[in-house]
Scaffold this motif. Structure first.
Motif, PDB file in Angstrom:
ATOM      1  N   GLY A  31       0.858  -1.178   0.000  1.00  0.00           N
ATOM      2  CA  GLY A  31       0.000   0.000   0.000  1.00  0.00           C
ATOM      3  C   GLY A  31       0.891   1.224   0.000  1.00  0.00           C
ATOM      4  O   GLY A  31       1.726   1.390   0.895  1.00  0.00           O
ATOM      5  N   SER A  32       0.731   2.090  -0.987  1.00  0.00           N
ATOM      6  CA  SER A  32       1.658   3.210  -1.146  1.00  0.00           C
ATOM      7  C   SER A  32       1.829   4.052   0.123  1.00  0.00           C
ATOM      8  O   SER A  32       2.962   4.269   0.574  1.00  0.00           O
ATOM      9  N   PRO A  33       0.757   4.538   0.762  1.00  0.00           N
ATOM     10  CA  PRO A  33       0.965   5.341   1.978  1.00  0.00           C
ATOM     11  C   PRO A  33       1.633   4.547   3.102  1.00  0.00           C
ATOM     12  O   PRO A  33       2.485   5.091   3.821  1.00  0.00           O
ATOM     13  N   ALA A  34       1.253   3.271   3.252  1.00  0.00           N
ATOM     14  CA  ALA A  34       1.901   2.447   4.282  1.00  0.00           C
ATOM     15  C   ALA A  34       3.382   2.289   3.984  1.00  0.00           C
ATOM     16  O   ALA A  34       4.225   2.334   4.896  1.00  0.00           O
ATOM     17  N   ASN A  35       3.721   2.105   2.712  1.00  0.00           N
ATOM     18  CA  ASN A  35       5.135   2.004   2.341  1.00  0.00           C
ATOM     19  C   ASN A  35       5.884   3.295   2.666  1.00  0.00           C
ATOM     20  O   ASN A  35       7.040   3.264   3.122  1.00  0.00           O
ATOM     21  N   VAL A  36       5.249   4.434   2.421  1.00  0.00           N
ATOM     22  CA  VAL A  36       5.881   5.718   2.732  1.00  0.00           C
ATOM     23  C   VAL A  36       6.102   5.842   4.243  1.00  0.00           C
ATOM     24  O   VAL A  36       7.162   6.307   4.695  1.00  0.00           O
ATOM     25  N   ALA A  37       5.109   5.408   5.028  1.00  0.00           N
ATOM     26  CA  ALA A  37       5.249   5.464   6.479  1.00  0.00           C
ATOM     27  C   ALA A  37       6.425   4.614   6.949  1.00  0.00           C
ATOM     28  O   ALA A  37       7.227   5.047   7.792  1.00  0.00           O
ATOM     29  N   VAL A  38       6.549   3.414   6.408  1.00  0.00           N
ATOM     30  CA  VAL A  38       7.673   2.542   6.775  1.00  0.00           C
ATOM     31  C   VAL A  38       8.994   3.165   6.339  1.00  0.00           C
ATOM     32  O   VAL A  38       9.980   3.169   7.083  1.00  0.00           O
ATOM     33  N   GLY A  39       9.014   3.708   5.121  1.00  0.00           N
ATOM     34  CA  GLY A  39      10.234   4.342   4.634  1.00  0.00           C
ATOM     35  C   GLY A  39      10.670   5.497   5.507  1.00  0.00           C
ATOM     36  O   GLY A  39      11.861   5.659   5.797  1.00  0.00           O
ATOM     37  N   LEU A  40       9.715   6.318   5.945  1.00  0.00           N
ATOM     38  CA  LEU A  40      10.045   7.428   6.838  1.00  0.00           C
ATOM     39  C   LEU A  40      10.608   6.931   8.161  1.00  0.00           C
ATOM     40  O   LEU A  40      11.623   7.441   8.653  1.00  0.00           O
ATOM     41  N   ALA A  41       9.944   5.939   8.745  1.00  0.00           N
ATOM     42  CA  ALA A  41      10.415   5.409  10.025  1.00  0.00           C
ATOM     43  C   ALA A  41      11.818   4.841   9.899  1.00  0.00           C
ATOM     44  O   ALA A  41      12.665   5.040  10.783  1.00  0.00           O
ATOM     45  N   ARG A  42      12.091   4.142   8.806  1.00  0.00           N
ATOM     46  CA  ARG A  42      13.428   3.574   8.605  1.00  0.00           C
ATOM     47  C   ARG A  42      14.480   4.652   8.413  1.00  0.00           C
ATOM     48  O   ARG A  42      15.659   4.439   8.708  1.00  0.00           O
ATOM     49  N   LEU A  43      14.062   5.808   7.916  1.00  0.00           N
ATOM     50  CA  LEU A  43      14.995   6.925   7.748  1.00  0.00           C
ATOM     51  C   LEU A  43      15.076   7.805   8.994  1.00  0.00           C
ATOM     52  O   LEU A  43      15.688   8.867   8.969  1.00  0.00           O
ATOM     53  N   GLY A  44      14.453   7.359  10.077  1.00  0.00           N
ATOM     54  CA  GLY A  44      14.586   8.052  11.345  1.00  0.00           C
ATOM     55  C   GLY A  44      13.582   9.151  11.594  1.00  0.00           C
ATOM     56  O   GLY A  44      13.781   9.972  12.504  1.00  0.00           O
ATOM     57  N   VAL A  45      12.483   9.191  10.814  1.00  0.00           N
ATOM     58  CA  VAL A  45      11.462  10.215  10.982  1.00  0.00           C
ATOM     59  C   VAL A  45      10.259   9.594  11.694  1.00  0.00           C
ATOM     60  O   VAL A  45       9.618   8.699  11.144  1.00  0.00           O
ATOM     61  N   PRO A  46       9.919  10.035  12.916  1.00  0.00           N
ATOM     62  CA  PRO A  46       8.748   9.492  13.605  1.00  0.00           C
ATOM     63  C   PRO A  46       7.497   9.644  12.751  1.00  0.00           C
ATOM     64  O   PRO A  46       7.259  10.710  12.160  1.00  0.00           O
ATOM     65  N   THR A  47       6.690   8.586  12.685  1.00  0.00           N
ATOM     66  CA  THR A  47       5.584   8.547  11.731  1.00  0.00           C
ATOM     67  C   THR A  47       4.353   7.882  12.337  1.00  0.00           C
ATOM     68  O   THR A  47       4.466   6.844  12.991  1.00  0.00           O
ATOM     69  N   GLU A  48       3.191   8.484  12.090  1.00  0.00           N
ATOM     70  CA  GLU A  48       1.909   7.890  12.464  1.00  0.00           C
ATOM     71  C   GLU A  48       1.106   7.647  11.191  1.00  0.00           C
ATOM     72  O   GLU A  48       0.996   8.540  10.348  1.00  0.00           O
ATOM     73  N   LEU A  49       0.530   6.457  11.065  1.00  0.00           N
ATOM     74  CA  LEU A  49      -0.237   6.088   9.881  1.00  0.00           C
ATOM     75  C   LEU A  49      -1.715   5.973  10.237  1.00  0.00           C
ATOM     76  O   LEU A  49      -2.092   5.256  11.166  1.00  0.00           O
ATOM     77  N   VAL A  50      -2.541   6.697   9.476  1.00  0.00           N
ATOM     78  CA  VAL A  50      -3.990   6.549   9.567  1.00  0.00           C
ATOM     79  C   VAL A  50      -4.421   5.670   8.403  1.00  0.00           C
ATOM     80  O   VAL A  50      -4.308   6.070   7.243  1.00  0.00           O
ATOM     81  N   THR A  51      -4.907   4.486   8.701  1.00  0.00           N
ATOM     82  CA  THR A  51      -5.267   3.533   7.666  1.00  0.00           C
ATOM     83  C   THR A  51      -6.401   2.673   8.182  1.00  0.00           C
ATOM     84  O   THR A  51      -7.021   2.977   9.201  1.00  0.00           O
ATOM     85  N   ARG A  52      -6.700   1.592   7.480  1.00  0.00           N
ATOM     86  CA  ARG A  52      -7.681   0.628   7.994  1.00  0.00           C
ATOM     87  C   ARG A  52      -7.404  -0.741   7.394  1.00  0.00           C
ATOM     88  O   ARG A  52      -7.315  -0.897   6.172  1.00  0.00           O
ATOM     89  N   PHE A  53      -7.227  -1.711   8.277  1.00  0.00           N
ATOM     90  CA  PHE A  53      -7.118  -3.108   7.850  1.00  0.00           C
ATOM     91  C   PHE A  53      -7.693  -3.996   8.942  1.00  0.00           C
ATOM     92  O   PHE A  53      -7.971  -3.539  10.057  1.00  0.00           O
ATOM     93  N   GLY A  54      -7.895  -5.268   8.618  1.00  0.00           N
ATOM     94  CA  GLY A  54      -8.589  -6.170   9.513  1.00  0.00           C
ATOM     95  C   GLY A  54      -7.671  -6.936  10.448  1.00  0.00           C
ATOM     96  O   GLY A  54      -6.463  -6.686  10.531  1.00  0.00           O
ATOM     97  N   THR A  55      -8.278  -7.892  11.145  1.00  0.00           N
ATOM     98  CA  THR A  55      -7.529  -8.775  12.038  1.00  0.00           C
ATOM     99  C   THR A  55      -7.454 -10.183  11.456  1.00  0.00           C
ATOM    100  O   THR A  55      -7.244 -11.154  12.184  1.00  0.00           O
ATOM    101  N   ASP A  56      -7.637 -10.290  10.144  1.00  0.00           N
ATOM    102  CA  ASP A  56      -7.462 -11.551   9.426  1.00  0.00           C
ATOM    103  C   ASP A  56      -5.969 -11.818   9.257  1.00  0.00           C
ATOM    104  O   ASP A  56      -5.130 -10.997   9.657  1.00  0.00           O
ATOM    105  N   PRO A  57      -5.572 -12.947   8.679  1.00  0.00           N
ATOM    106  CA  PRO A  57      -4.132 -13.235   8.536  1.00  0.00           C
ATOM    107  C   PRO A  57      -3.352 -12.158   7.787  1.00  0.00           C
ATOM    108  O   PRO A  57      -2.227 -11.831   8.177  1.00  0.00           O
ATOM    109  N   TYR A  58      -3.936 -11.595   6.729  1.00  0.00           N
ATOM    110  CA  TYR A  58      -3.239 -10.521   6.019  1.00  0.00           C
ATOM    111  C   TYR A  58      -3.088  -9.289   6.920  1.00  0.00           C
ATOM    112  O   TYR A  58      -2.059  -8.612   6.909  1.00  0.00           O
ATOM    113  N   GLY A  59      -4.139  -8.983   7.697  1.00  0.00           N
ATOM    114  CA  GLY A  59      -4.060  -7.852   8.608  1.00  0.00           C
ATOM    115  C   GLY A  59      -3.017  -8.061   9.689  1.00  0.00           C
ATOM    116  O   GLY A  59      -2.287  -7.130  10.048  1.00  0.00           O
ATOM    117  N   ASP A  60      -2.941  -9.292  10.206  1.00  0.00           N
ATOM    118  CA  ASP A  60      -1.912  -9.586  11.206  1.00  0.00           C
ATOM    119  C   ASP A  60      -0.521  -9.381  10.615  1.00  0.00           C
ATOM    120  O   ASP A  60       0.394  -8.882  11.289  1.00  0.00           O
TER     121      ASP A  60
END
Length: 313
Positions: A34-63
């Motif tokens: 997911g593009s925004p989720a990827n950006v959030a991960v990329g920011l965190a890995r580059l040392g920038v604190p990041t909060e993601l507003v998204t929506r996913f389930g508690t199914d295996p993919y969500g876990d």
């Protein structure tokens, strides 16, 4: 910086496969995306604190998504994990050159959107900005914070399979771009959204609104173009061996934001004072982050240490 950058948009699972050979079966793997989720991960890995507003389930993919985001230090906004929601997927097929095409199984309705005091930047884009009812919620939120001291960045990341009409899609992009300080496009976005216009012409069109200060256009293996009100820079890409291009544009986007943060250009500054040299260095940093991602399978953005070890910056 202690208050995190706010990223708004879809988190999903990429089912990445190769096209079936004539006499065999293709292979596929499920990876967080997911593009925004990827950006959030990329920011965190580059040392920038990041909060993601998204929506996913508690199914295996969500876990799988939750473990990936938490494991990379991304904060999740309240309501982002919903047991009544089915986690979305994107099926990506790679051609012989490692370039991906996507088919989506997605629904999008974000939890309540709010801006924390001191938040330096908001990033959004991709499917979340065009798929209703979430798209209207994002537009309304950006309108509501237009007078706040926060930098807004946008990556439309056009998906013709979801929004096949370029005219209406461009109209939606223009509304969001008018509320954004920086807009990032790919050359493929440009060809779909504004056929017949050059990247510079498209950048100049977006820069006619008061808010937008900078437009960056990626060109795959040819690097990227950065255009501000006072400067234009052309950055070449390093020679690499491409494994696939999944998530490369998102790595580029996260590095753009990180580069602005490193130079104190987020928040109330809103890119004010961005010089030609700074723009070149920020775009170069982003091009090299994307290059690292292209040498690995899937959406796997580099850490700050990996970027420094590879490119010395």
């Amino acid at each position: 910086m202690t208050v995190p950058v706010l990223v708004i948009g879809e988190a999903l699972v990429d089912i990445v496969g190769t096209a079936k050979p004539r006499n065999g079966n293709g292979k596929s793997t499920a990876t967080p995306g997911g593009s925004p989720a990827n950006v959030a991960v990329g920011l965190a890995r580059l040392g920038v604190p990041t909060e993601l507003v998204t929506r996913f389930g508690t199914d295996p993919y969500g876990d799988q998504l939750g473990a990936h985001l938490f494991g990379n230090g991304v904060q999740l906004a309240p309501g982002s994990v919903d047991p009544n929601f089915r986690t979305s997927t994107a099926t990506a097929t790679l051609d012989a050159a490692g370039v991906a095409t996507y088919q989506f199984d997605i629904s999008w309705e974000p939890p309540a959107l709010s801006l924390s005091r001191g938040c330096p930047a908001i990033h959004t884009g991709s499917i979340a900005t065009v798929l209703e009812p979430g798209a209207a919620a994002i537009l309304g939120f950006l309108e509501s914070v237009a007078d706040q001291p926060v930098t807004v960045t946008l990556d439309p990341n056009a998906r013709p399979s979801i929004t096949p009409d370029p005219v209406s899609t461009w109209a939606a992009v223009r509304k969001l771009a008018a509320l954004s300080d920086l807009v990032k496009l790919s050359d493929e976005d440009c060809e779909f959204l504004r056929p017949g216009l050059s990247p510079v012409q498209i950048a100049e069109e977006l820069l006619t609104v008061e808010r937008t200060q900078c437009v960056v256009i990626t060109r795959g293996g040819n690097g990227a173009l950065g255009v501000s009100r006072d400067a234009q820079v052309d950055v070449t890409a390093p020679a690499i061996e491409v494994v696939d291009t999944v998530g490369a544009g998102d790595s580029f986007m996260s590095a753009l934001i990180a580069g602005l943060e490193q130079r104190g250009l987020l928040g109330e500054q809103r890119l004010a004072g961005l010089t030609s040299d700074q723009l070149h260095d920020i775009v170069d940093y982003a091009v090299k982050a994307a290059a690292i991602t292209c040498t690995r399978h899937g959406a796997d953005p580099p850490t700050a240490a990996e970027h420094a070890a590879k490119w010395g910056s």
